[in-house]
Design an enzyme around this catalytic site. Structure first.
Site, PDB file in Angstrom:
ATOM      1  CG  ASP A 132      -1.923  -0.942   1.245  1.00  0.00           C
ATOM      2  OD1 ASP A 132      -2.270  -1.718   0.351  1.00  0.00           O
ATOM      3  OD2 ASP A 132      -2.625  -1.078   2.411  1.00  0.00           O
ATOM      4  NE  ARG A 182      -4.694  -1.946  -4.210  1.00  0.00           N
ATOM      5  CZ  ARG A 182      -4.225  -2.309  -2.950  1.00  0.00           C
ATOM      6  NH1 ARG A 182      -3.876  -1.283  -2.189  1.00  0.00           N
ATOM      7  NH2 ARG A 182      -4.316  -3.433  -2.688  1.00  0.00           N
TER       8      ARG A 182
HETATM    9  P1  FDA Z   1     -14.304   9.220  -4.305  1.00  0.00           P
HETATM   10  O1  FDA Z   1     -14.163   9.074  -2.921  1.00  0.00           O
HETATM   11  O2  FDA Z   1     -14.039  10.299  -5.136  1.00  0.00           O
HETATM   12  O3  FDA Z   1     -15.817   8.767  -4.612  1.00  0.00           O
HETATM   13  C1  FDA Z   1     -16.443   8.635  -6.167  1.00  0.00           C
HETATM   14  C2  FDA Z   1     -17.804   8.348  -5.966  1.00  0.00           C
HETATM   15  O4  FDA Z   1     -17.946   6.911  -5.687  1.00  0.00           O
HETATM   16  C3  FDA Z   1     -18.774   8.921  -5.088  1.00  0.00           C
HETATM   17  O5  FDA Z   1     -19.060  10.305  -5.553  1.00  0.00           O
HETATM   18  C4  FDA Z   1     -19.753   8.092  -4.840  1.00  0.00           C
HETATM   19  O6  FDA Z   1     -20.654   8.219  -6.137  1.00  0.00           O
HETATM   20  C5  FDA Z   1     -19.113   6.857  -4.874  1.00  0.00           C
HETATM   21  N1  FDA Z   1     -18.896   6.365  -3.525  1.00  0.00           N
HETATM   22  C6  FDA Z   1     -17.831   6.350  -2.909  1.00  0.00           C
HETATM   23  N2  FDA Z   1     -18.078   5.898  -1.521  1.00  0.00           N
HETATM   24  C7  FDA Z   1     -19.166   5.319  -1.565  1.00  0.00           C
HETATM   25  C8  FDA Z   1     -19.989   4.450  -0.886  1.00  0.00           C
HETATM   26  N3  FDA Z   1     -19.374   4.219   0.546  1.00  0.00           N
HETATM   27  N4  FDA Z   1     -21.242   4.326  -1.136  1.00  0.00           N
HETATM   28  C9  FDA Z   1     -21.834   4.635  -2.410  1.00  0.00           C
HETATM   29  N5  FDA Z   1     -21.066   5.320  -3.074  1.00  0.00           N
HETATM   30  C10 FDA Z   1     -19.706   5.601  -3.253  1.00  0.00           C
HETATM   31  N6  FDA Z   1      -5.474   5.148  -0.759  1.00  0.00           N
HETATM   32  C11 FDA Z   1      -3.894   5.401  -0.663  1.00  0.00           C
HETATM   33  O7  FDA Z   1      -3.577   6.503  -0.407  1.00  0.00           O
HETATM   34  N7  FDA Z   1      -2.962   4.262  -0.495  1.00  0.00           N
HETATM   35  C12 FDA Z   1      -3.350   3.073  -0.758  1.00  0.00           C
HETATM   36  O8  FDA Z   1      -2.505   2.124  -0.718  1.00  0.00           O
HETATM   37  C13 FDA Z   1      -4.769   2.958  -1.098  1.00  0.00           C
HETATM   38  N8  FDA Z   1      -5.338   1.470  -1.254  1.00  0.00           N
HETATM   39  C14 FDA Z   1      -6.535   1.345  -1.638  1.00  0.00           C
HETATM   40  C15 FDA Z   1      -7.270  -0.139  -2.315  1.00  0.00           C
HETATM   41  C16 FDA Z   1      -8.218  -0.264  -2.636  1.00  0.00           C
HETATM   42  C17 FDA Z   1      -8.824  -1.424  -2.964  1.00  0.00           C
HETATM   43  C18 FDA Z   1      -9.338   1.061  -2.679  1.00  0.00           C
HETATM   44  C19 FDA Z   1     -10.674   0.845  -3.138  1.00  0.00           C
HETATM   45  C20 FDA Z   1      -8.775   2.288  -2.226  1.00  0.00           C
HETATM   46  C21 FDA Z   1      -7.606   2.390  -1.696  1.00  0.00           C
HETATM   47  N9  FDA Z   1      -7.057   3.506  -1.202  1.00  0.00           N
HETATM   48  C22 FDA Z   1      -5.827   3.793  -1.064  1.00  0.00           C
HETATM   49  C23 FDA Z   1      -8.147   4.706  -1.203  1.00  0.00           C
HETATM   50  C24 FDA Z   1      -8.143   5.574  -2.336  1.00  0.00           C
HETATM   51  O9  FDA Z   1      -6.905   6.556  -2.486  1.00  0.00           O
HETATM   52  C25 FDA Z   1      -9.445   6.571  -2.077  1.00  0.00           C
HETATM   53  O10 FDA Z   1      -9.230   7.428  -1.053  1.00  0.00           O
HETATM   54  C26 FDA Z   1     -10.695   5.945  -2.059  1.00  0.00           C
HETATM   55  O11 FDA Z   1     -10.952   4.816  -2.820  1.00  0.00           O
HETATM   56  C27 FDA Z   1     -12.024   6.740  -2.634  1.00  0.00           C
HETATM   57  O12 FDA Z   1     -11.718   7.418  -3.511  1.00  0.00           O
HETATM   58  P2  FDA Z   1     -12.698   6.818  -4.686  1.00  0.00           P
HETATM   59  O13 FDA Z   1     -11.763   6.629  -5.940  1.00  0.00           O
HETATM   60  O14 FDA Z   1     -13.301   5.590  -4.361  1.00  0.00           O
HETATM   61  O15 FDA Z   1     -13.641   8.092  -5.193  1.00  0.00           O
END
Ligand code: FDA
Length: 305
Positions: A132, A182
């Site tokens: 990570d 990732r």
């Molecule tokens: P964002 O938070 O912008 O959400 C976009 C949209 O997704 C929302 O507007 C909504 O529509 C939908 N959504 C989001 N959450 C929802 C919910 N609970 N219910 C319904 N809809 C929802 N970060 C890091 O810094 N280091 C790392 O190593 C990792 N590793 C990692 C692994 C995996 C498998 C994931 C999925 C994420 C990470 N992250 C991470 C976290 C990542 O950087 C980020 O903070 C989160 O994934 C949130 O960003 P999103 O891309 O989901 O979009």
């Protein structure tokens, strides 16, 4: 208001006293929605259930504030136990870990010793390990260690965060390693000196690096819950005839489970990040920071207990 809540939960996630207290009292406040359980046995049941639904997994043994060698070694022992369980139970699961838990802040010797122990066990059990990415202050060191380990082991990948300005350069420099990466937006609170402060710019950079890495022919895990990014990735694959075997989607356990199944049914590889362990508090606070709407859910959980 939303920004204030984000900052508040990120602040709480770094509180050592609360982290310790939470460990003593077990999964609370609805944390079990995001954390598979406190033991490897409970996590195994969750993984088996996800696998039955066609979902792949990456498992993470949670650990915060590891600052002495003994704790780092114990964290590594627990990751090895997870790897052996994956092998023995034939789980469709990889392993994820944070290098601070393996001794990154203690010394190069400690972290490298633990990482090599883990990667040896992973090789034996045919398990892929993702490192990570943590906050900006550790990014360079994490990438340096990743490169070193990648020269020794095939089964290791890491994470690149779209919110950092340096990211495009990192993707270019890592290409010679043909890494399995990732790609994420980024979860930590960073200064505008190092990271895009506006969400729209982060999203654009995310798309840019997905395209770069996929067109470089490298295996890509697009880790997001964002429909716009998921659609973008699907279209990119169609347009450039990139086989579904060359990439996957990843989401966190407990977030958008219906969407996860939908992607499996459409024929995409979908991997769920499943954390477990007694040190659930910091991880849980970071999830609340990402989506303050989850707080309503937590409040309900508090009153139920
Ligand atoms: P964002 O938070 O912008 O959400 C976009 C949209 O997704 C929302 O507007 C909504 O529509 C939908 N959504 C989001 N959450 C929802 C919910 N609970 N219910 C319904 N809809 C929802 N970060 C890091 O810094 N280091 C790392 O190593 C990792 N590793 C990692 C692994 C995996 C498998 C994931 C999925 C994420 C990470 N992250 C991470 C976290 C990542 O950087 C980020 O903070 C989160 O994934 C949130 O960003 P999103 O891309 O989901 O979009």
């Amino acid at each position: 208001m939303e920004q204030l809540m984000r900052d508040f939960f990120l602040f709480l996630s770094k509180n050592r006293a609360l982290t310790k207290l939470a460990k003593r009292y077990g999964l609370r406040f609805g944390a079990s929605r995001f954390v598979a359980g406190e033991t490897i046995e409970l996590a195994t049941r969750v993984i088996q259930d996800l696998n039955k639904q066609g979902l792949l997994v990456t498992i993470d043994y949670l650990g915060e504030f590891v600052d002495n060698e003994k704790e780092a070694n114990e964290m590594a022992d627990n990751s090895i136990l997870a790897i052996e369980t994956i092998g023995r139970e034939k789980l469709q699961s990889q392993l994820s870990l944070k290098m601070t838990s393996m001794g990154l802040d203690i010394s190069d010797n400690v972290v490298l010793h633990n990482m090599r122990r883990i990667l040896e066990a992973a090789k034996k059990n045919d398990v892929f390990v993702t490192i990570d990415m943590e906050d900006y202050s550790r990014a360079q060191k994490t990438l340096d260690i990743f490169k070193k380990l990648k020269r020794e082991y095939e089964n290791v990948g890491t994470v690149i965060q779209a919110y950092l300005y340096r990211t495009e350069k990192d993707i270019k420099e890592l290409n010679e390693y043909q890494p399995n990466l990732r790609l994420v937006k980024g979860a930590y609170k960073e200064s505008p000196e190092v990271a895009f402060p506006v969400k729209r710019d982060v999203d654009e950079n995310f798309k840019k690096i997905i395209k770069m890495h996929m067109l470089n022919g490298n295996y890509t895990a697009v880790a997001t819950h964002d429909d716009a990014i998921i659609e973008y990735t699907k279209q990119l694959a169609i347009e450039h005839r990139i086989n579904n075997a060359q990439f996957e989607f990843q989401m966190l356990y407990g977030i958008r489970p219906e969407k996860q199944i939908e992607l499996v049914e459409e024929g995409y590889k979908m991997r769920v990040y499943v954390p477990y362990g007694t040190d659930w508090y910091g991880y849980f606070m970071r999830r609340l920071a990402e989506r303050p709407a989850n707080v309503a859910f937590v409040l309900k959980g508090m009153f139920k207990k």
